[in-house]
Design a protein around this motif. Structure first.
Motif, PDB file in Angstrom:
ATOM      1  N   ARG A  58       1.053  -1.201  -0.060  1.00 29.52           N
ATOM      2  CA  ARG A  58      -0.135   0.046   0.092  1.00 29.52           C
ATOM      3  C   ARG A  58       0.717   1.179   0.050  1.00 29.52           C
ATOM      4  O   ARG A  58       0.563   2.210  -0.787  1.00 29.52           O
ATOM      5  CB  ARG A  58      -0.878  -0.078   1.320  1.00 29.52           C
ATOM      6  CG  ARG A  58      -1.872   1.145   1.460  1.00 29.52           C
ATOM      7  CD  ARG A  58      -2.996   0.949   0.489  1.00 29.52           C
ATOM      8  NE  ARG A  58      -3.971   2.200   0.613  1.00 29.52           N
ATOM      9  CZ  ARG A  58      -3.808   3.226   0.248  1.00 29.52           C
ATOM     10  NH1 ARG A  58      -2.878   3.955  -0.524  1.00 29.52           N
ATOM     11  NH2 ARG A  58      -4.963   3.923   0.397  1.00 29.52           N
ATOM     12  N   ARG A  59       2.030   1.322   0.737  1.00 31.66           N
ATOM     13  CA  ARG A  59       2.957   2.565   0.758  1.00 31.66           C
ATOM     14  C   ARG A  59       3.580   2.351  -0.581  1.00 31.66           C
ATOM     15  O   ARG A  59       3.935   3.716  -0.998  1.00 31.66           O
ATOM     16  CB  ARG A  59       3.816   2.308   2.176  1.00 31.66           C
ATOM     17  CG  ARG A  59       3.280   2.351   3.197  1.00 31.66           C
ATOM     18  CD  ARG A  59       4.077   2.723   4.440  1.00 31.66           C
ATOM     19  NE  ARG A  59       4.711   1.121   4.799  1.00 31.66           N
ATOM     20  CZ  ARG A  59       4.294   0.390   5.455  1.00 31.66           C
ATOM     21  NH1 ARG A  59       3.132   0.389   6.074  1.00 31.66           N
ATOM     22  NH2 ARG A  59       4.956  -0.849   5.701  1.00 31.66           N
ATOM     23  N   ARG A  62       1.802   3.889  -4.591  1.00 32.86           N
ATOM     24  CA  ARG A  62       1.406   5.301  -4.110  1.00 32.86           C
ATOM     25  C   ARG A  62       0.164   5.694  -4.961  1.00 32.86           C
ATOM     26  O   ARG A  62      -0.307   5.391  -6.245  1.00 32.86           O
ATOM     27  CB  ARG A  62       2.372   6.623  -4.448  1.00 32.86           C
ATOM     28  CG  ARG A  62       3.650   6.479  -3.576  1.00 32.86           C
ATOM     29  CD  ARG A  62       4.593   7.612  -3.831  1.00 32.86           C
ATOM     30  NE  ARG A  62       4.924   7.679  -4.994  1.00 32.86           N
ATOM     31  CZ  ARG A  62       5.697   8.523  -5.590  1.00 32.86           C
ATOM     32  NH1 ARG A  62       6.033   9.416  -4.903  1.00 32.86           N
ATOM     33  NH2 ARG A  62       5.894   8.715  -6.987  1.00 32.86           N
TER      34      ARG A  62
END
Length: 146
Positions: A58-59, A62
């Motif tokens: 998820r990080r 982006r």
């Protein structure tokens, strides 16, 4: 004036001939499994980092929403490219890794990554020029509509 000898060669048609019903060629098959804005990036980050937790993906990817990331991970798993491992622990721990088929596809994406890296400045320039041309057109239409 460009002559025939100065034109770039086109790919050999034999490299993309129909092989199975339902696909027009190998490129068609490839594009169907990586269709979607986020799938190539998911494959890239899982290939780079090995088994990857959802939060790390998820990080890394982006601007992807949770809904789209979950949907694409499920599709990549259903297509046999990604393996989901649920450790059945509390708190829940799940990670994603590439299958052998996923690794082979990730390797096929490496030249595209290289091309993007080598041409990033030029692509950014072209996009900026295109956006600059579109904005005045939209402003003109807004004045006509208003």
């Amino acid at each position: 004036m460009t002559t025939e000898t100065q034109k770039r060669p086109t790919p050999e048609p034999a490299t993309c001939t129909p092989t199975l019903p339902g696909f027009t060629c190998g490129l068609d098959a490839t594009l169907r499994v990586i269709a979607g804005k986020w799938k190539p990036l998911i494959l890239y980050f899982v290939a780079q980092d090995g088994p990857t937790r959802y939060g790390a993906l998820r990080r890394a990817v982006r601007d992807v929403s949770d809904k789209m990331l979950i949907q694409h991970l499920k599709e990549l798993e259903a297509d046999g490219l990604v393996k989901r491992t649920d450790y059945k622990e509390i708190p829940p721990r799940v990670d994603y890794s590439l299958t052998p088929l996923g690794h082979s596809l990730a390797q096929a994406l490496v030249p595209l990554c290289t091309w993007g890296t080598e041409n990033m400045a030029e692509v950014a320039r072209v996009f900026a020029e295109r956006d600059a041309m579109v904005l005045p057109e939209e402003a003109g239409r807004a004045r006509q509509d208003g």
